[in-house]
Scaffold this active site. Structure first.
Site, short mmCIF file in Angstrom:
data_model
loop_
_atom_site.label_atom_id
_atom_site.label_comp_id
_atom_site.label_asym_id
_atom_site.label_seq_id
_atom_site.Cartn_x
_atom_site.Cartn_y
_atom_site.Cartn_z
CE1 TYR A 1 -3.82 -2.30 0.30
CE2 TYR A 1 -2.58 -3.30 2.09
CZ TYR A 1 -3.63 -3.34 1.19
OH TYR A 1 -4.48 -4.41 1.18
CG HIS B 1 -9.83 -1.83 -5.25
ND1 HIS B 1 -10.27 -2.13 -3.98
CD2 HIS B 1 -10.89 -1.95 -6.08
CE1 HIS B 1 -11.55 -2.45 -4.05
NE2 HIS B 1 -11.96 -2.33 -5.30
#
Length: 145
Positions: free
Chosen positions: A24, A101
């Site tokens: 991430y 996402h």
């Protein structure tokens, strides 16, 4: 009249910057909110942001958005793969929305490849990192008259 988008970040996204940075990155949720607000401002919109680890809180915010928002940008996190209720909230308010996402969910575990939102989202941005939020805003606002 101010044009507004609702930015929704689901469960665990409050941990951006510390949770699994290899997947991430190190950008925080505050950074994501700033990136999104800047992209929206460039298109003549402001942003109201919410993050919650509780599905009902997110659903309530989506319901409230029908009063003063023109669209929704959402990263539903793990609810992507599990929540019919979130899908129903998004379709129920009749606002166009972008599904975002950060990681490429299609290149990850099998269970992450299914989205309850994929066929009802006006825009899908997958695997562009946090820059995907700005991309989602640009694509979504282009669809809003």
């Amino acid at each position: 009249m101010t044009r507004r988008l609702l930015l929704v970040n689901g469960p665990n996204l409050n941990l951006l910057g510390v949770r699994d940075p290899a997947v991430y990155g190190t950008t925080t949720l505050a950074d994501v909110e700033r990136i999104t607000a800047e992209a929206a401002a460039a298109a003549g919109f402001e942003v109201r942001s919410i993050q919650s680890n509780h599905e009902g809180v997110l659903i309530d915010a989506i319901h409230d958005a029908r009063e003063d928002c023109a669209g929704v940008v959402i990263n539903p996190g793990g609810l992507t793969h599990t929540s019919v209720a979130l899908r129903d909230a998004l379709t129920g308010v009749s606002l166009p929305f972008a599904e975002v996402h950060i990681s490429d969910v299609n290149a990850r575990e099998e269970f992450r490849r299914f989205s309850y939102l994929h066929d009802v989202a006006a825009v899908r941005v997958i695997g562009e990192g946090v820059d995907g939020y700005a991309s989602a805003v640009a694509q979504l606002t282009a669809l809003i008259p």
